[in-house]
Write a protein that holds these residues in place. Structure first.
Motif, PDB file in Angstrom:
ATOM      1  N   ARG A 298       0.809  -1.218   0.000  1.00 47.88           N
ATOM      2  CA  ARG A 298       0.000   0.000   0.000  1.00 47.88           C
ATOM      3  C   ARG A 298       0.844   1.270   0.000  1.00 47.88           C
ATOM      4  NH1 ARG A 298      -5.310   0.874   0.777  1.00 47.88           N
ATOM      5  NH2 ARG A 298      -5.864   3.057   1.107  1.00 47.88           N
ATOM      6  N   THR A 299       1.967   1.268   0.706  1.00 51.29           N
ATOM      7  CA  THR A 299       2.801   2.472   0.739  1.00 51.29           C
ATOM      8  C   THR A 299       3.291   2.837  -0.657  1.00 51.29           C
ATOM      9  OG1 THR A 299       4.892   1.293   1.170  1.00 51.29           O
ATOM     10  CG2 THR A 299       3.561   1.910   3.081  1.00 51.29           C
ATOM     11  N   HIS A 300       3.536   1.820  -1.494  1.00 49.34           N
ATOM     12  CA  HIS A 300       4.001   2.083  -2.855  1.00 49.34           C
ATOM     13  C   HIS A 300       2.858   2.599  -3.730  1.00 49.34           C
ATOM     14  CE1 HIS A 300       6.622  -1.361  -1.351  1.00 49.34           C
ATOM     15  NE2 HIS A 300       7.328  -0.258  -1.225  1.00 49.34           N
ATOM     16  N   TYR A 301       1.643   2.114  -3.490  1.00 50.37           N
ATOM     17  CA  TYR A 301       0.486   2.648  -4.211  1.00 50.37           C
ATOM     18  C   TYR A 301       0.293   4.126  -3.877  1.00 50.37           C
ATOM     19  CZ  TYR A 301      -1.321  -1.716  -6.182  1.00 50.37           C
ATOM     20  OH  TYR A 301      -1.471  -2.848  -6.934  1.00 50.37           O
ATOM     21  N   GLU A 302       0.442   4.464  -2.616  1.00 51.16           N
ATOM     22  CA  GLU A 302       0.264   5.854  -2.212  1.00 51.16           C
ATOM     23  C   GLU A 302       1.368   6.733  -2.788  1.00 51.16           C
ATOM     24  OE1 GLU A 302       0.086   5.297   1.981  1.00 51.16           O
ATOM     25  OE2 GLU A 302      -2.058   4.792   1.983  1.00 51.16           O
ATOM     26  N   ALA A 303       2.611   6.230  -2.792  1.00 50.78           N
ATOM     27  CA  ALA A 303       3.715   6.991  -3.385  1.00 50.78           C
ATOM     28  C   ALA A 303       3.512   7.164  -4.883  1.00 50.78           C
ATOM     29  CB  ALA A 303       5.042   6.283  -3.103  1.00 50.78           C
ATOM     30  N   ALA A 304       3.010   6.120  -5.544  1.00 51.01           N
ATOM     31  CA  ALA A 304       2.765   6.194  -6.981  1.00 51.01           C
ATOM     32  C   ALA A 304       1.657   7.186  -7.290  1.00 51.01           C
ATOM     33  CB  ALA A 304       2.407   4.812  -7.525  1.00 51.01           C
ATOM     34  N   ALA A 305       0.603   7.195  -6.476  1.00 53.02           N
ATOM     35  CA  ALA A 305      -0.500   8.140  -6.685  1.00 53.02           C
ATOM     36  C   ALA A 305      -0.002   9.577  -6.555  1.00 53.02           C
ATOM     37  CB  ALA A 305      -1.619   7.867  -5.683  1.00 53.02           C
ATOM     38  N   GLU A 306       0.875   9.818  -5.592  1.00 52.15           N
ATOM     39  CA  GLU A 306       1.446  11.150  -5.412  1.00 52.15           C
ATOM     40  C   GLU A 306       2.303  11.544  -6.607  1.00 52.15           C
ATOM     41  OE1 GLU A 306       4.383  13.519  -2.250  1.00 52.15           O
ATOM     42  OE2 GLU A 306       3.556  11.545  -1.738  1.00 52.15           O
ATOM     43  N   ALA A 307       3.099  10.592  -7.118  1.00 54.17           N
ATOM     44  CA  ALA A 307       3.967  10.874  -8.266  1.00 54.17           C
ATOM     45  C   ALA A 307       3.148  11.204  -9.506  1.00 54.17           C
ATOM     46  CB  ALA A 307       4.882   9.680  -8.533  1.00 54.17           C
ATOM     47  N   LEU A 308       2.070  10.450  -9.753  1.00 57.43           N
ATOM     48  CA  LEU A 308       1.238  10.720 -10.923  1.00 57.43           C
ATOM     49  C   LEU A 308       0.525  12.068 -10.797  1.00 57.43           C
ATOM     50  CD1 LEU A 308      -0.416   7.272 -11.802  1.00 57.43           C
ATOM     51  CD2 LEU A 308       1.659   8.303 -12.741  1.00 57.43           C
ATOM     52  N   ALA A 309       0.100  12.397  -9.594  1.00 53.93           N
ATOM     53  CA  ALA A 309      -0.588  13.667  -9.388  1.00 53.93           C
ATOM     54  C   ALA A 309       0.338  14.851  -9.667  1.00 53.93           C
ATOM     55  CB  ALA A 309      -1.140  13.747  -7.966  1.00 53.93           C
ATOM     56  N   LYS A 310       1.650  14.671  -9.435  1.00 50.11           N
ATOM     57  CA  LYS A 310       2.631  15.742  -9.671  1.00 50.11           C
ATOM     58  C   LYS A 310       3.089  15.805 -11.123  1.00 50.11           C
ATOM     59  CE  LYS A 310       5.717  14.531  -6.662  1.00 50.11           C
ATOM     60  NZ  LYS A 310       6.952  14.545  -5.838  1.00 50.11           N
ATOM     61  N   ALA A 311       2.862  14.741 -11.875  1.00 49.61           N
ATOM     62  CA  ALA A 311       3.369  14.655 -13.247  1.00 49.61           C
ATOM     63  C   ALA A 311       2.499  15.459 -14.213  1.00 49.61           C
ATOM     64  CB  ALA A 311       3.429  13.197 -13.681  1.00 49.61           C
ATOM     65  N   ASP A 312       3.048  15.729 -15.383  1.00 44.89           N
ATOM     66  CA  ASP A 312       2.306  16.401 -16.442  1.00 44.89           C
ATOM     67  C   ASP A 312       1.266  15.437 -17.006  1.00 44.89           C
ATOM     68  OD1 ASP A 312       2.309  16.852 -19.712  1.00 44.89           O
ATOM     69  OD2 ASP A 312       2.135  18.692 -18.537  1.00 44.89           O
ATOM     70  N   ALA A 313      -0.003  15.791 -16.875  1.00 43.64           N
ATOM     71  CA  ALA A 313      -1.085  14.894 -17.297  1.00 43.64           C
ATOM     72  C   ALA A 313      -1.033  14.610 -18.789  1.00 43.64           C
ATOM     73  CB  ALA A 313      -2.436  15.486 -16.916  1.00 43.64           C
ATOM     74  N   GLY A 314      -0.633  15.596 -19.578  1.00 46.67           N
ATOM     75  CA  GLY A 314      -0.526  15.392 -21.019  1.00 46.67           C
ATOM     76  C   GLY A 314       0.531  14.376 -21.378  1.00 46.67           C
ATOM     77  N   TRP A 315       1.660  14.427 -20.671  1.00 42.80           N
ATOM     78  CA  TRP A 315       2.734  13.455 -20.902  1.00 42.80           C
ATOM     79  C   TRP A 315       2.265  12.055 -20.528  1.00 42.80           C
ATOM     80  CZ3 TRP A 315       5.608   9.955 -18.064  1.00 42.80           C
ATOM     81  CH2 TRP A 315       6.767   9.459 -18.693  1.00 42.80           C
ATOM     82  N   LEU A 316       1.612  11.929 -19.391  1.00 45.48           N
ATOM     83  CA  LEU A 316       1.113  10.621 -18.963  1.00 45.48           C
ATOM     84  C   LEU A 316       0.123  10.051 -19.977  1.00 45.48           C
ATOM     85  CD1 LEU A 316       0.502  11.295 -15.159  1.00 45.48           C
ATOM     86  CD2 LEU A 316       2.284   9.837 -16.125  1.00 45.48           C
ATOM     87  N   LYS A 317      -0.738  10.905 -20.498  1.00 47.72           N
ATOM     88  CA  LYS A 317      -1.763  10.429 -21.434  1.00 47.72           C
ATOM     89  C   LYS A 317      -1.130   9.883 -22.706  1.00 47.72           C
ATOM     90  CE  LYS A 317      -6.400  11.702 -22.954  1.00 47.72           C
ATOM     91  NZ  LYS A 317      -7.440  12.759 -22.925  1.00 47.72           N
TER      92      LYS A 317
END
Length: 349
Positions: A298-317
């Protein structure tokens, strides 16, 4: 309801099934599935290499990378109707072992864990599922188009977390990171490296298509030569291919006091000539660390969610290069030249 499933161990048994709606005994939260991402693990299950159905079932519903919305949740659960959620793939063994008892089921000691869509639990390639609140992670609503990338991000979030923990055994001031492989895991590993302020180099074989530009636009450097030929000497290396020759390079070609994390699962039977004495000498004299990492807690899921929230949404898409309707699932398993991440649209089917 519709679900995409296989008969475990039977090659090419993938089919669209009609299955019962989930029972309340499976969990207090009802989730409508939006999307499911596909990866090499799914393809290996479809080819009959492995996969284990839940007890009493002849089939296994596929899909471990997932994104959904809460339909209903009990008061006090921390979840509400409409919340964007991702189901956690691995669940602790029922004993539990010492690691699972501490919430570290990714480090399970007895192998009795279960995994959605892989081992003993149905996956998320179905219209609805149920689980308890502790078996899912709530996402920022802004991630509605890219939240399906959370599960692969958890794998590299764990790799980075463990790398940094190992580095802190002594003086650790990394400046250069190498990621081998520019698939989804490699690109997401590079993202997390850039977010840490490191000089990131990504190695892959292709010379065109979306990967080089994705790396460049991340602020990293793309290479299609070998790590050896590049002359790059990294402090941190995240290996995401599982290709034996590349694995050996990450183990032996790096800077002093380097930490190498292996995340790519290799096929067996490939033999390489290796000077074990030279590799050992370099590892000892260089204070090297090489370790393997699989799955996430779970700690890695939470860290991953934080990383995605900080990332450029256009790049992720841009990582999601194809979206295929559930009923057209066969197309999703037909490899196309520019594929990075292929996603099944479950809700829209």
């Amino acid at each position: 309801m519709k679900a995409l499933g296989v008969t475990p161990g039977k090659k090419d048994s993938l089919e669209l099934l009609d299955i019962d709606e989930p029972q309340e005994s499976e969990g207090s939260v009802l989730v409508e599935v939006i999307a499911v991402g596909l990866c090499g693990t799914d393809k290996e299950i479809v080819s009959g290499q492995y996969g284990e159905a839940p007890p009493g079932s002849d089939h296994l519903v596929l899909g471990h990378e997932n994104l959904g919305r809460v339909v209903s949740a009990p008061d006090g659960s921390g979840l509400s109707e409409g919340d964007l959620v991702v189901g956690i793939v691995r669940r602790p063994d029922p004993v539990p072992c010492a690691a699972c008892a501490q919430g570290q089921w990714d480090m399970c000691r007895n192998g009795k864990y279960t995994e959605h869509g892989i081992k003993g639990l149905h996956g998320f390639a179905r219209e609805h599922y149920r689980a308890d609140p502790d078996a899912m992670v709530k996402l920022d609503p802004a991630l509605s188009d890219v939240g399906v990338l959370l599960e692969p991000t958890t794998i590299v979030a764990k790799a980075w977390q463990h790398t940094e923990a190992i580095g802190r055994r002594a003086f650790f001031e990394p400046k250069v990171a190498v990621v081998t492989g520019a698939g989804p895991a490699g690109l997401l590993a590079a993202l997390l490296g850039v977010q840490r302020g490191l000089e990131v180099h990504v190695f892959d074989r292709v010379t065109d298509g979306p990967k080089p530009d994705l790396v460049k636009d991340l602020g990293a450097t793309y290479h299609n030569d070998t790590l050896t030929d590049s002359g790059v000497l990294a402090d941190v290396l995240i290996e995401c291919t599982g290709v034996p020759s590349v694995v050996m390079e990450t183990i032996t070609k790096h800077g002093l006091d380097a930490v190498t994390c292996l995340t790519g699962v290799s096929s067996t039977g490939k033999r390489l000539p290796v000077d074990v004495g030279a590799a050992n000498r370099e590892a000892v004299l260089g204070n090297d660390v090489v370790f393997g990492s699989v799955n996430a807690n779970r700690t890695h899921y939470e860290a991953a969610a934080e990383a995605l929230a900080k990332a450029d949404a256009g790049w992720l898409k841009r990582l999601i290069t194809r979206t295929v309707k559930l009923e057209d699932f066969s197309q999703a398993f037909e490899r196309q030249e520019d594929d990075v991440k292929v996603v099944l649209d479950v809700k829209g089917s």
